[in-house]
Enzyme design. Structure first.
Site, mmCIF file in Angstrom:
data_model
loop_
_atom_site.group_PDB
_atom_site.id
_atom_site.type_symbol
_atom_site.label_atom_id
_atom_site.label_comp_id
_atom_site.label_asym_id
_atom_site.label_seq_id
_atom_site.Cartn_x
_atom_site.Cartn_y
_atom_site.Cartn_z
ATOM 1 N N SER A 1 41.448 38.593 48.078
ATOM 2 C CA SER A 1 40.828 37.697 47.096
ATOM 3 C C SER A 1 41.430 36.301 47.251
ATOM 4 C CB SER A 1 41.108 38.171 45.671
ATOM 5 O OG SER A 1 40.569 39.446 45.464
ATOM 6 N N ARG B 1 48.617 38.713 38.637
ATOM 7 C CA ARG B 1 48.949 38.053 39.915
ATOM 8 C C ARG B 1 50.061 37.015 39.737
ATOM 9 N NH1 ARG B 1 45.873 41.650 41.058
ATOM 10 N NH2 ARG B 1 44.320 41.632 42.722
ATOM 11 N N GLU C 1 44.264 32.054 44.528
ATOM 12 C CA GLU C 1 45.316 33.075 44.447
ATOM 13 C C GLU C 1 46.242 32.983 45.660
ATOM 14 O OE1 GLU C 1 46.237 37.327 45.309
ATOM 15 O OE2 GLU C 1 44.220 37.446 44.444
HETATM 16 N N1 EPU Z 1 30.651 41.102 41.825
HETATM 17 C C1 EPU Z 1 29.517 40.347 42.035
HETATM 18 N N2 EPU Z 1 29.087 40.212 43.311
HETATM 19 C C2 EPU Z 1 29.711 40.792 44.373
HETATM 20 C C3 EPU Z 1 30.873 41.558 44.149
HETATM 21 C C4 EPU Z 1 31.326 41.698 42.855
HETATM 22 O O1 EPU Z 1 28.917 39.811 41.112
HETATM 23 O O2 EPU Z 1 29.255 40.609 45.503
HETATM 24 C C5 EPU Z 1 31.133 41.257 40.433
HETATM 25 C C6 EPU Z 1 30.587 42.536 39.805
HETATM 26 O O3 EPU Z 1 30.322 42.266 38.457
HETATM 27 C C7 EPU Z 1 31.765 43.489 39.939
HETATM 28 C C8 EPU Z 1 32.924 42.543 39.716
HETATM 29 O O4 EPU Z 1 32.538 41.345 40.403
HETATM 30 O O5 EPU Z 1 31.740 44.498 38.956
HETATM 31 C C9 EPU Z 1 34.261 43.035 40.202
HETATM 32 O O6 EPU Z 1 34.224 43.242 41.602
HETATM 33 P P1 EPU Z 1 35.341 44.127 42.326
HETATM 34 O O7 EPU Z 1 35.402 45.459 41.712
HETATM 35 O O8 EPU Z 1 35.080 44.066 43.790
HETATM 36 O O9 EPU Z 1 36.724 43.420 41.968
HETATM 37 P P2 EPU Z 1 37.171 41.899 41.837
HETATM 38 O O10 EPU Z 1 37.394 41.587 40.399
HETATM 39 O O11 EPU Z 1 36.265 40.998 42.583
HETATM 40 C C10 EPU Z 1 39.723 42.447 41.854
HETATM 41 C C11 EPU Z 1 40.961 42.064 42.617
HETATM 42 C C12 EPU Z 1 40.991 42.772 43.965
HETATM 43 C C13 EPU Z 1 40.965 44.261 43.724
HETATM 44 C C14 EPU Z 1 39.711 44.619 42.913
HETATM 45 C C15 EPU Z 1 39.683 46.068 42.517
HETATM 46 C C16 EPU Z 1 41.520 39.836 41.873
HETATM 47 C C17 EPU Z 1 41.625 38.396 42.223
HETATM 48 N N3 EPU Z 1 41.009 40.638 42.801
HETATM 49 O O12 EPU Z 1 38.602 41.956 42.582
HETATM 50 O O13 EPU Z 1 42.211 42.431 44.591
HETATM 51 O O14 EPU Z 1 40.970 44.979 44.946
HETATM 52 O O15 EPU Z 1 39.684 43.840 41.688
HETATM 53 O O16 EPU Z 1 40.593 46.295 41.498
HETATM 54 O O17 EPU Z 1 41.898 40.231 40.769
HETATM 55 C C18 EPU Z 1 43.236 40.930 46.122
HETATM 56 O O18 EPU Z 1 43.930 40.538 45.183
HETATM 57 O O19 EPU Z 1 43.377 40.461 47.277
HETATM 58 C C19 EPU Z 1 42.220 41.931 45.885
HETATM 59 C C20 EPU Z 1 41.376 42.316 46.841
#
Ligand code: EPU
Length: 339
Positions: free
Chosen positions: A239, A165, A335
């Protein structure tokens, strides 16, 4: 090309925050942009505020400045070789429309990045990423205009200094260039990226036998729609925080206290922890104060239930930062750009 005063920015930011710009104009050609930058306001040394899709910005007050909305349009194939099509897209194109264009023409590489809100110009700014792919993986070059001296410059992949990012445009060159267009190198023969667990699960549900980029896009769209609020329905900027990276030593001590803590190993013996998990553990998932809230399905996303002000969203984000820091000793970084 009209210059507006006290212009409402509410329809132009996906958080749907009511804020006004003292001056506002949009430009749909480089010449229009140059003539705006040649007005007295900018020649006096004032900095423009460039708005793309407004999907990564939080207005906390009215903007006492000049907002320029990038409306440059156009998508075309500018070159090809044995492996790639080089697809150039103007910065004001809607990101997902570019993805759809590439899906229709079988240009492979953007499918994992389906349905990300925002415009093309913002994609290199913060090296957008999702489901195992980041812009840097498909980036060829971009063209940008120097704000003060009005010359055009091409930036290569290395010159953009992409990180998680991050790019040079958020760091040493912050506010110095306006991105005009981005060229992506997209594969003729797809290399599928289904490494992100949720994609594999979704493809299984879809009973896909012969994989295609269109299937991956469909899977990503279904995953996103199942947990990320549609900004057209509920204000948000994706995010709100970055996933924090911590040292191996900090990780080991945290894991002793919280054996189920999720993590990803990243280079240089660092550990990335999902901020969504940290926020959920602190009890904020689904939390709402007034019209500012933490999304019940993906707590990394803060939402505006209707009439929240930018200040209320910031206050909620600070409560979350403080709670996560008290409990885990990790300081979450926002972010979203705060203005
Ligand atoms: N999780 C929880 N509780 C929840 C949801 C998620 O504990 O309610 C934990 C779980 O362990 C899950 C992990 O968070 O495995 C990852 O969740 P998710 O796959 O939804 O991805 P994220 O890391 O929260 C990142 C990006 C997103 C992108 C997704 C998919 C960042 C800041 N965000 O989110 O990007 O869509 O991965 O690759 O890196 C954005 O930047 O606006 C965005 C949406």
């Amino acid at each position: 090309m009209q210059i507006h005063e006290n212009f409402s920015l509410k329809p132009l930011n996906t958080f749907a925050i009511a804020a006004k710009a003292r001056f506002f104009a949009s430009f749909s050609s480089v010449e229009e942009l140059q003539s705006l930058l040649n007005t007295k306001y900018f020649l006096d040394g004032n900095q423009p505020i460039i708005l793309g899709g407004g999907s990564n910005i939080l207005f906390t007050k009215d903007v006492d400045g000049f907002v320029l909305k990038n409306d440059l349009r156009g998508i075309s194939v500018v070159a090809e070789d044995d492996v790639f099509y080089y697809v150039k897209a103007a910065a004001g194109e809607v990101w997902h429309q570019l993805v759809e264009y590439c899906l229709q023409h079988n240009y492979a590489g953007l499918e994992n990045l389906s349905l990300i809100p925002g415009n093309v110009g913002a994609s290199p700014m913060q090296n957008i990423g999702a489901y195992g792919v980041e812009i840097k993986d498909v980036f060829h070059e971009l063209e940008a205009l120097h704000v003060k001296e009005h010359y055009l410059r091409t930036f290569t992949l290395t010159e953009c200094a992409f990180g998680y990012r991050e790019s040079i445009f958020k760091k040493t060159l912050k506010n110095q260039f306006i991105i005009l267009n981005v060229t992506f190198k997209l594969r003729k023969a797809p290399v599928f990226n289904t490494s992100y667990g949720a994609i594999e699960q979704e493809l299984n549900k879809m009973r896909v036998t012969t994989l295609s980029i269109q299937h991956i896009a469909q899977a990503v769209i279904q995953i996103r729609q199942s947990k990320l609020p549609d900004p057209k329905v509920m204000g948000n900027a994706g995010s709100f925080f970055k996933n924090p990276t911590i040292s191996a030593a900090s990780f080991v001590s945290l894991q002793q206290l919280w054996p189920t803590i999720p993590f990803y190993e990243v280079p240089q013996q660092l550990y990335k922890i999902p901020a969504a998990w940290l926020i959920e553990q602190c009890g904020f998932k689904g939390y709402r104060k007034g019209d500012a809230g933490c999304n019940p399905l993906q707590p990394l996303v803060l939402v505006n239930y209707g009439a929240a002000s930018g200040a209320e969203i910031i206050a909620l984000s600070q409560m979350i930062i403080d709670a996560v820091q008290n409990r885990f000793g990790i300081v979450l970084e926002r972010e979203v750009n705060i203005l």
